[in-house]
Design an enzyme around this catalytic site. Structure first.
Site, PDB file in Angstrom:
ATOM      1  N   HIS A 261      -1.088   0.213 -10.042  1.00 36.67           N
ATOM      2  CA  HIS A 261      -1.734  -0.766  -9.154  1.00 36.67           C
ATOM      3  C   HIS A 261      -2.211  -2.002  -9.931  1.00 36.67           C
ATOM      4  O   HIS A 261      -3.407  -2.311  -9.966  1.00 36.67           O
ATOM      5  CB  HIS A 261      -2.895  -0.113  -8.388  1.00 36.67           C
ATOM      6  CG  HIS A 261      -3.221  -0.822  -7.098  1.00 36.67           C
ATOM      7  ND1 HIS A 261      -3.690  -0.174  -5.981  1.00 36.67           N
ATOM      8  CD2 HIS A 261      -3.147  -2.127  -6.743  1.00 36.67           C
ATOM      9  CE1 HIS A 261      -3.893  -1.048  -5.008  1.00 36.67           C
ATOM     10  NE2 HIS A 261      -3.571  -2.243  -5.455  1.00 36.67           N
TER      11      HIS A 261
ATOM     12  N   ARG B 190       0.853  -1.183   0.000  1.00 31.85           N
ATOM     13  CA  ARG B 190       0.000   0.000   0.000  1.00 31.85           C
ATOM     14  C   ARG B 190       0.889   1.233   0.000  1.00 31.85           C
ATOM     15  O   ARG B 190       1.948   1.252   0.654  1.00 31.85           O
ATOM     16  CB  ARG B 190      -0.910   0.022   1.240  1.00 31.85           C
ATOM     17  CG  ARG B 190      -2.119  -0.905   1.159  1.00 31.85           C
ATOM     18  CD  ARG B 190      -3.141  -0.440   0.104  1.00 31.85           C
ATOM     19  NE  ARG B 190      -4.309  -1.299   0.021  1.00 31.85           N
ATOM     20  CZ  ARG B 190      -4.476  -2.285  -0.870  1.00 31.85           C
ATOM     21  NH1 ARG B 190      -3.533  -2.544  -1.767  1.00 31.85           N
ATOM     22  NH2 ARG B 190      -5.587  -2.995  -0.877  1.00 31.85           N
TER      23      ARG B 190
ATOM     24  N   GLU C  72      -3.448   7.412  -4.187  1.00 26.13           N
ATOM     25  CA  GLU C  72      -3.650   7.085  -5.601  1.00 26.13           C
ATOM     26  C   GLU C  72      -5.116   7.293  -6.000  1.00 26.13           C
ATOM     27  O   GLU C  72      -5.996   7.189  -5.137  1.00 26.13           O
ATOM     28  CB  GLU C  72      -3.191   5.635  -5.889  1.00 26.13           C
ATOM     29  CG  GLU C  72      -3.953   4.568  -5.120  1.00 26.13           C
ATOM     30  CD  GLU C  72      -3.379   3.165  -5.335  1.00 26.13           C
ATOM     31  OE1 GLU C  72      -2.171   2.966  -5.154  1.00 26.13           O
ATOM     32  OE2 GLU C  72      -4.177   2.273  -5.673  1.00 26.13           O
TER      33      GLU C  72
HETATM   34  C1  DGY Z   1      -5.760  -6.004  -2.995  1.00 26.38           C
HETATM   35  O1  DGY Z   1      -6.356  -7.052  -3.214  1.00 26.38           O
HETATM   36  O2  DGY Z   1      -5.564  -5.573  -1.855  1.00 26.38           O
HETATM   37  C2  DGY Z   1      -5.294  -5.231  -4.175  1.00 26.38           C
HETATM   38  O3  DGY Z   1      -4.317  -4.305  -3.829  1.00 26.38           O
HETATM   39  C3  DGY Z   1      -6.475  -4.542  -4.810  1.00 26.38           C
HETATM   40  O4  DGY Z   1      -7.196  -3.971  -3.805  1.00 26.38           O
END
Ligand code: DGY
Length: 354
Positions: free
Chosen positions: A320, A273, A302
């Protein structure tokens, strides 16, 4: 006295059990008439179709993130919501009366966008989708690691800008990956999938930082060493890849002070994250060659990207994409639906996190 305490305890136990029983009946009643499920972002078509078999589904046709007001509307009007990382289910969003929603079956493994104490206060069950995305997320971490080490982003930019003048022994020299040392922060399923690729595929030595003790069995499997501080891990690793949860507990876990301890030439990878890294500190460390290169798939706030990151040449950025394969995005939907179904059938969902 003892008897009275025992009697009141058993009355309380009976009341709690009765409440659980009543809740189960209520859930089953909703199940008989198809629960109203709101899916906050578009899913692969096959999974949306499957969802319609068991649920009265509403899709967010526009496929744009919901505002707090829209999320509140959903909390009031649906039996179940399947949110994603782009939905901010903060304490503020839950601060309303007459919530109908009984389960948030999150589409994704990370759930730091959901304020769990608020969900619990409203007796809303929360589930996530672990396992099914571990391989693909580790693959993206590998992609970033190789791209950052071998300067693949820079190379492609040079070529597309018609600035490549041909092969020469000193052109765009990168860092060798094979047999180097990888530090992994967070040793859950994705961290382990990364260790597997790097140790068995690239002959890398594995260092681990994790708040909980990693079992001897796992340490032995990867011939890994666990460190008790992030500083120590940074100072003893050539590469560091982040695989811990986000949220307030891990905000700026990587910061100016521990980056100052990094082994010279460190390459940093983040597929966890955005908030786990202090991005200003990272940009500064890249600028001053304290960190040699970095690869980021996630960003604080983001999809806005901190302008200080935009100009760093030794930084590879992806939008992402960790779980973004057809197979995994379908599996994530199936898993979210399984959790939701189990809940309304009166069972405890497999991936209940609160
Ligand atoms: C997750 O599954 O946490 C990915 O980062 C998408 O949210």
């Amino acid at each position: 006295m003892v008897c009275r305490v025992a009697a009141s305890k058993s009355a309380r136990t009976f009341r709690v059990n009765d409440q659980i029983f009543q809740n189960r009946i209520a859930r089953k009643k909703i199940w008989m008439s198809k629960p109203k499920l709101f899916i906050t972002r578009r899913w692969p078509r096959s999974v949306e179709e499957l969802a319609k078999e068991d649920f009265d589904v509403t899709l967010n046709e526009m496929d744009i993130p919901l505002s707090v007001e829209e999320m509140r509307h959903a909390l009031k009007n649906y039996d179940a919501i399947s949110p994603t990382v782009t939905d901010i289910l903060s304490a503020q969003a839950f601060d309303i009366e007459n919530i109908s929603c009984k389960i948030l079956c999150n589409y994704g493994v990370g759930y730091s966008h959901i304020d769990l104490p608020s969900a619990q206060k409203h007796e809303i069950c929360v589930t996530n989708t672990p396992d099914v995305l571990s391989d693909c997320t580790a693959d993206i971490a590998m992609t970033l690691m190789l791209m950052a080490a071998r300067r693949a982003g820079e190379g492609e930019r040079e070529l597309r800008a018609n600035k490549w003048h041909g092969w020469r022994p000193t052109h765009m020299i990168g860092t060798k990956v094979t047999a180097k040392t990888l530090g992994i922060i967070g040793f859950g399923r994705i961290g382990q999938a990364m260790a597997s690729r790097c140790h068995f595929g690239f002959g890398m030595k594995i260092n681990i930082y994790s708040r909980s003790k990693v079992s001897d069995e796992l340490l032995k499997k990867y011939n890994a060493k666990q460190f008790s501080t992030v500083e120590a891990l940074l100072s003893k690793s050539d590469f560091v890849s982040l695989h811990c949860p986000g949220g307030t507990n891990n905000r700026h876990l990587i910061n100016a002070s521990n980056l100052a301890e990094a082994r010279p030439g460190l390459i940093l990878i983040n597929t966890a994250r955005g908030e786990v890294i202090d991005e200003a500190a990272l940009a500064n460390a890249l600028e001053n060659n304290v960190v040699k290169a970095a690869g980021l798939d996630v960003f604080d706030g983001e999809p806005k990207i901190n302008p200080v990151l935009m100009s760093a040449p030794n930084l590879v950025m992806l939008p992402h994409l960790g779980s973004a394969t057809k197979e995994t995005r379908e599996e994530m939907g199936f898993r979210a639906l399984e959790n939701c179904k189990a809940f309304f059938q009166g069972e405890t969902p497999l991936d209940k996190v609160a």
